[in-house]
Design a protein around this motif. Sequence first.
Motif, PDB file in Angstrom:
ATOM      1  N   THR A   1      21.016 -55.554 -48.598  1.00 55.48           N
ATOM      2  CA  THR A   1      22.267 -55.102 -47.995  1.00 55.48           C
ATOM      3  C   THR A   1      21.975 -54.339 -46.712  1.00 55.48           C
ATOM      4  O   THR A   1      21.004 -53.580 -46.641  1.00 55.48           O
ATOM      5  CB  THR A   1      23.039 -54.189 -48.967  1.00 55.48           C
ATOM      6  OG1 THR A   1      23.340 -54.914 -50.161  1.00 55.48           O
ATOM      7  CG2 THR A   1      24.332 -53.677 -48.350  1.00 55.48           C
TER       8      THR A   1
ATOM      9  N   GLU B   1      24.251 -51.860 -43.887  1.00 57.35           N
ATOM     10  CA  GLU B   1      25.539 -51.244 -43.624  1.00 57.35           C
ATOM     11  C   GLU B   1      25.402 -50.145 -42.573  1.00 57.35           C
ATOM     12  O   GLU B   1      24.307 -49.615 -42.351  1.00 57.35           O
ATOM     13  CB  GLU B   1      26.168 -50.699 -44.891  1.00 57.35           C
ATOM     14  CG  GLU B   1      25.382 -49.663 -45.655  1.00 57.35           C
ATOM     15  CD  GLU B   1      26.083 -49.286 -46.959  1.00 57.35           C
ATOM     16  OE1 GLU B   1      26.466 -48.109 -47.090  1.00 57.35           O
ATOM     17  OE2 GLU B   1      26.251 -50.161 -47.827  1.00 57.35           O
TER      18      GLU B   1
ATOM     19  N   ASP C   1      27.395 -55.947 -44.871  1.00 55.64           N
ATOM     20  CA  ASP C   1      27.233 -57.403 -44.871  1.00 55.64           C
ATOM     21  C   ASP C   1      27.115 -58.009 -46.264  1.00 55.64           C
ATOM     22  O   ASP C   1      26.826 -59.203 -46.392  1.00 55.64           O
ATOM     23  CB  ASP C   1      26.014 -57.805 -44.026  1.00 55.64           C
ATOM     24  CG  ASP C   1      24.680 -57.400 -44.640  1.00 55.64           C
ATOM     25  OD1 ASP C   1      24.683 -56.688 -45.671  1.00 55.64           O
ATOM     26  OD2 ASP C   1      23.639 -57.787 -44.084  1.00 55.64           O
ATOM     27  N   ASN C   2      27.344 -57.223 -47.319  1.00 58.24           N
ATOM     28  CA  ASN C   2      27.188 -57.712 -48.678  1.00 58.24           C
ATOM     29  C   ASN C   2      28.522 -57.577 -49.414  1.00 58.24           C
ATOM     30  O   ASN C   2      28.972 -56.460 -49.682  1.00 58.24           O
ATOM     31  CB  ASN C   2      26.089 -56.911 -49.389  1.00 58.24           C
ATOM     32  CG  ASN C   2      25.785 -57.422 -50.777  1.00 58.24           C
ATOM     33  OD1 ASN C   2      26.664 -57.879 -51.500  1.00 58.24           O
ATOM     34  ND2 ASN C   2      24.525 -57.345 -51.162  1.00 58.24           N
TER      35      ASN C   2
ATOM     36  N   PRO D   1      33.835 -55.608 -44.009  1.00 56.10           N
ATOM     37  CA  PRO D   1      32.742 -56.507 -43.627  1.00 56.10           C
ATOM     38  C   PRO D   1      32.269 -56.326 -42.191  1.00 56.10           C
ATOM     39  O   PRO D   1      33.044 -56.016 -41.286  1.00 56.10           O
ATOM     40  CB  PRO D   1      33.333 -57.904 -43.849  1.00 56.10           C
ATOM     41  CG  PRO D   1      34.802 -57.714 -43.884  1.00 56.10           C
ATOM     42  CD  PRO D   1      35.071 -56.326 -44.344  1.00 56.10           C
TER      43      PRO D   1
ATOM     44  N   TRP E   1      28.344 -57.658 -39.821  1.00 54.09           N
ATOM     45  CA  TRP E   1      26.991 -58.203 -39.953  1.00 54.09           C
ATOM     46  C   TRP E   1      26.123 -57.650 -38.840  1.00 54.09           C
ATOM     47  O   TRP E   1      26.639 -57.061 -37.870  1.00 54.09           O
ATOM     48  CB  TRP E   1      26.984 -59.730 -39.977  1.00 54.09           C
ATOM     49  CG  TRP E   1      27.354 -60.427 -38.708  1.00 54.09           C
ATOM     50  CD1 TRP E   1      28.601 -60.648 -38.231  1.00 54.09           C
ATOM     51  CD2 TRP E   1      26.450 -61.023 -37.768  1.00 54.09           C
ATOM     52  NE1 TRP E   1      28.552 -61.331 -37.036  1.00 54.09           N
ATOM     53  CE2 TRP E   1      27.244 -61.587 -36.739  1.00 54.09           C
ATOM     54  CE3 TRP E   1      25.060 -61.146 -37.697  1.00 54.09           C
ATOM     55  CZ2 TRP E   1      26.681 -62.240 -35.640  1.00 54.09           C
ATOM     56  CZ3 TRP E   1      24.507 -61.809 -36.607  1.00 54.09           C
ATOM     57  CH2 TRP E   1      25.317 -62.346 -35.602  1.00 54.09           C
TER      58      TRP E   1
ATOM     59  N   CYS F   1      25.994 -54.050 -34.726  1.00 52.42           N
ATOM     60  CA  CYS F   1      26.928 -54.390 -35.793  1.00 52.42           C
ATOM     61  C   CYS F   1      28.043 -55.236 -35.205  1.00 52.42           C
ATOM     62  O   CYS F   1      28.695 -54.833 -34.227  1.00 52.42           O
ATOM     63  CB  CYS F   1      27.498 -53.131 -36.435  1.00 52.42           C
ATOM     64  SG  CYS F   1      28.717 -53.475 -37.728  1.00 52.42           S
TER      65      CYS F   1
ATOM     66  N   ALA G   1      32.993 -59.225 -38.803  1.00 54.58           N
ATOM     67  CA  ALA G   1      32.917 -60.220 -39.868  1.00 54.58           C
ATOM     68  C   ALA G   1      34.189 -60.152 -40.691  1.00 54.58           C
ATOM     69  O   ALA G   1      34.994 -59.221 -40.574  1.00 54.58           O
ATOM     70  CB  ALA G   1      31.684 -59.989 -40.749  1.00 54.58           C
TER      71      ALA G   1
ATOM     72  N   LEU H   1      30.748 -64.150 -46.529  1.00 59.87           N
ATOM     73  CA  LEU H   1      30.888 -63.460 -45.251  1.00 59.87           C
ATOM     74  C   LEU H   1      31.021 -64.458 -44.103  1.00 59.87           C
ATOM     75  O   LEU H   1      30.186 -65.350 -43.943  1.00 59.87           O
ATOM     76  CB  LEU H   1      29.669 -62.569 -45.025  1.00 59.87           C
ATOM     77  CG  LEU H   1      29.823 -61.432 -44.013  1.00 59.87           C
ATOM     78  CD1 LEU H   1      30.686 -60.321 -44.582  1.00 59.87           C
ATOM     79  CD2 LEU H   1      28.456 -60.872 -43.638  1.00 59.87           C
TER      80      LEU H   1
ATOM     81  N   ARG I   1      30.970 -64.771 -40.090  1.00 61.35           N
ATOM     82  CA  ARG I   1      30.416 -63.992 -38.990  1.00 61.35           C
ATOM     83  C   ARG I   1      31.039 -64.391 -37.660  1.00 61.35           C
ATOM     84  O   ARG I   1      31.268 -65.570 -37.396  1.00 61.35           O
ATOM     85  CB  ARG I   1      28.898 -64.184 -38.927  1.00 61.35           C
ATOM     86  CG  ARG I   1      28.181 -63.761 -40.192  1.00 61.35           C
ATOM     87  CD  ARG I   1      26.685 -63.898 -40.042  1.00 61.35           C
ATOM     88  NE  ARG I   1      25.986 -63.417 -41.223  1.00 61.35           N
ATOM     89  CZ  ARG I   1      24.695 -63.143 -41.259  1.00 61.35           C
ATOM     90  NH1 ARG I   1      23.943 -63.303 -40.182  1.00 61.35           N
ATOM     91  NH2 ARG I   1      24.131 -62.703 -42.374  1.00 61.35           N
TER      92      ARG I   1
END
Length: 280
Positions: A76, A78, A122-123, A140, A142, A163, A166, A173, A175
Amino acid sequence: MTGLPLPPVPEPYHLPFHYGALHNIGVDYLVDPQRAARLLDKRHPGLSVAEFDGGACVSLNYQLYFAQYPNGGGITQELEINLIAHPTFAGERLPAVNYGQYARGWEQTKLLGIARLHVLCDNPLAIDAGRLLYAEPKHPGWFETTMPSLNAAAVQDRWSVSCRRAALGPEGLQRYEEELVALDVNLAGLTSESVNNTPITGYGTDDQGRLLAGPLNVYQPYRYYALDDRTADRVHLTLGNPAEEAARDLAHLIADAPAAGVWTYQSAPVAAHNRAYYVG
């Protein structure tokens, strides 16, 4: 029994959540406390902004972490956008510390914690868990990153985190190329200190307006880099489209404030597959 009930832990989640590895960089800014207080009140009405020598602290926190589950593992990334804050009712219980003392972990009541304004992740599973377990405003995003690594000796003391926007769709996800927030931090030649600044109290406010607190323990010291007028330009922050709430809030909070400090953590390796040799 008296006292407050514990928040629920819905299936399929279990607590505490154990990290298998963590790579982390944070950047702090000291900003106008009135702007910070107005924004904090919209997100967390039970909290008050901490002030350090007349400034509020905006803390950007990027994490890359691994977790092991019964049927495999997950990775993950973030980025948290936080304000350092405390429960309003507990203001008189706080020791008086300046920013440098706070960054070095002197405030051990841990009433000063991170009030999350935005968390980009992103998870999908981590997004759901953060919302349900800790009332995180998690959405969200990514990432494209460069960071120090023993597996790429040429990359030393340089952290770059981009960052991007997403969305969550039926296939996971989705993108997009639009950049929301980017950090570039060059720590080469700067002197760091080993600091014990955890557990870190993370605050969230749920849909019923209840304030939650969840501590994060990190089992080794962080590296802290104090910045001043000569070194603040080692941190470069880029903000994307102001129509995106995270970028807009950061622009409003930070304005032209210089970075005040950087802190990093990288899990130590646990094994190494060594160089091959010929067998004659």
